[in-house]
Design a protein around this motif. Structure first.
Motif, mmCIF file in Angstrom:
data_model
loop_
_atom_site.group_PDB
_atom_site.id
_atom_site.type_symbol
_atom_site.label_atom_id
_atom_site.label_comp_id
_atom_site.label_asym_id
_atom_site.label_seq_id
_atom_site.Cartn_x
_atom_site.Cartn_y
_atom_site.Cartn_z
ATOM 1 N N ALA A 35 1.069 -1.171 -0.144
ATOM 2 C CA ALA A 35 0.089 -0.102 -0.122
ATOM 3 C C ALA A 35 1.128 1.506 -0.107
ATOM 4 O O ALA A 35 0.473 2.102 -0.668
ATOM 5 C CB ALA A 35 -0.818 -0.199 1.427
ATOM 6 N N TYR A 36 1.466 1.417 0.754
ATOM 7 C CA TYR A 36 3.019 2.502 0.396
ATOM 8 C C TYR A 36 3.450 2.807 -0.223
ATOM 9 O O TYR A 36 3.778 3.675 -0.296
ATOM 10 C CB TYR A 36 3.857 2.565 2.056
ATOM 11 N N ASN A 37 3.704 1.456 -0.887
ATOM 12 C CA ASN A 37 4.986 1.531 -2.131
ATOM 13 C C ASN A 37 3.691 2.355 -3.192
ATOM 14 O O ASN A 37 4.152 3.241 -3.530
ATOM 15 C CB ASN A 37 5.534 0.962 -2.490
ATOM 16 N N ALA A 38 2.696 1.126 -3.559
ATOM 17 C CA ALA A 38 1.849 1.898 -3.919
ATOM 18 C C ALA A 38 1.194 3.620 -3.965
ATOM 19 O O ALA A 38 1.623 4.388 -5.071
ATOM 20 C CB ALA A 38 0.597 1.054 -4.543
ATOM 21 N N SER A 39 0.990 4.353 -3.246
ATOM 22 C CA SER A 39 0.460 5.313 -3.197
ATOM 23 C C SER A 39 2.153 6.210 -3.032
ATOM 24 O O SER A 39 2.036 7.660 -4.000
ATOM 25 C CB SER A 39 0.788 5.670 -1.614
ATOM 26 N N LYS A 40 3.507 6.271 -2.686
ATOM 27 C CA LYS A 40 4.851 6.937 -2.583
ATOM 28 C C LYS A 40 4.807 6.364 -3.997
ATOM 29 O O LYS A 40 5.614 7.995 -5.072
ATOM 30 C CB LYS A 40 5.254 6.332 -1.852
ATOM 31 N N PHE A 41 4.920 5.284 -4.970
ATOM 32 C CA PHE A 41 5.139 5.613 -6.537
ATOM 33 C C PHE A 41 4.261 6.478 -7.030
ATOM 34 O O PHE A 41 4.658 7.473 -8.143
ATOM 35 C CB PHE A 41 4.843 3.945 -6.867
ATOM 36 N N GLY A 42 2.813 6.364 -6.333
ATOM 37 C CA GLY A 42 1.955 6.838 -7.481
ATOM 38 C C GLY A 42 2.418 9.415 -7.459
ATOM 39 O O GLY A 42 1.958 9.794 -8.109
ATOM 40 N N VAL A 43 2.704 9.107 -5.977
ATOM 41 C CA VAL A 43 3.104 10.863 -5.740
ATOM 42 C C VAL A 43 4.187 11.091 -6.373
ATOM 43 O O VAL A 43 4.331 11.760 -7.263
ATOM 44 C CB VAL A 43 3.460 10.680 -4.854
ATOM 45 N N VAL A 44 4.888 9.761 -6.985
ATOM 46 C CA VAL A 44 6.434 10.406 -7.313
ATOM 47 C C VAL A 44 6.288 10.481 -9.413
ATOM 48 O O VAL A 44 5.834 11.764 -10.195
ATOM 49 C CB VAL A 44 7.455 9.422 -7.840
ATOM 50 N N GLY A 45 4.916 9.344 -9.787
ATOM 51 C CA GLY A 45 4.086 10.011 -11.117
ATOM 52 C C GLY A 45 3.759 10.649 -10.836
ATOM 53 O O GLY A 45 3.805 11.570 -11.789
#
Length: 239
Positions: A154-164
């Motif tokens: 969940a955390y990875n998905a959210s932060k990968f998303g923030v970067v993109g």
């Protein structure tokens, strides 16, 4: 370097941790700072402490980044009070960690809604104000936005998303003179995930370090844009 005295900034999740550290350094440089927290009490207590830092003004709001209307009300109040909004630091975030076998749908949703949709809401609400000021949007992502790890879906998905999201927005709004940077910290001393800062955290990045970085970005010549910054502790403990 450009003076920041008299500039205005919004720091989401500014009542503690990274957001508070950024607010402190902005105030030291004469920036008027508005902070948000999920409760008015937490925002007011932090603001009372922040007002001791400098003569720059501090506003405190109860606001949930998961609610676009809540973010819009904050931005409107800032512009009404100070006449402009020069910088937005989209910092508010949380983390739920565990194997996909154990992660609940509610934990997934709260992580994505806060860490990713919350950044969208803060950006969307402030866009017109930042157009007017040719301002700066700084999003706080994480090294977890490029480095995946077990129990971090969940955390990875959210932060990968923030970067993109941040990098795409940077391309969308540069034509208006708005600058966008995402900062990707590694281990930071903070209250994140229920942690209580203590002397054993001395090796970690400190919130004020990220505050100094924010100030440096805001002072940088407008022609130059560090669009993505990875930040690590210099000497992590040996495993």
């Amino acid at each position: 370097m450009e003076s920041l005295k008299g500039k205005t900034a919004l720091v989401t999740g500014g009542s503690k941790g990274i957001g508070y550290g950024i607010a402190v350094e902005l105030l030291k440089n004469g920036v008027h700072v508005a902070i948000t927290s999920r409760t008015q009490q937490a925002a007011d207590e932090a603001a009372e402490s922040l007002r001791k830092v400098s003569d720059a003004e501090v506003l405190a709001f109860e606001a949930d980044v998961r609610d676009l209307g809540s973010q819009q009300r904050v931005v409107d109040a800032i512009v009404k009070e100070w006449g402009k909004l020069d910088a937005v630091i989209a910092n508010a975030g949380l983390g739920h960690f565990g194997s996909i076998e154990d992660l609940t749908a509610e934990q997934w949703q709260e992580t994505i809604d806060t860490n990713l949709t919350g950044v969208f809401n803060s950006t969307k609400a402030s866009l017109e104000a930042l157009k007017q000021s040719k301002g700066y949007l700084i999003t706080i992502a994480s090294l977890a936005g490029t480095n995946f790890f077990a129990n971090g879906s969940a955390y990875n998905a959210s932060k990968f998303g923030v970067v993109g999201f941040s990098q795409a927005v940077m391309l969308d709004v540069r034509k208006y003179g708005i600058k966008v940077t995402t900062i990707m910290p590694g281990s930071v001393t903070s209250h994140f995930n229920g942690h209580e800062p203590n002397p054993d955290d001395a090796w970690k990045i400190q919130p004020e370090d990220l505050g100094q970085m924010t100030v440096d970005l805001l002072k940088m010549n407008p022609r130059t844009l560090p669009s993505k910054i990875e930040v690590r502790p210099t000497t992590p403990p040996s495993k």
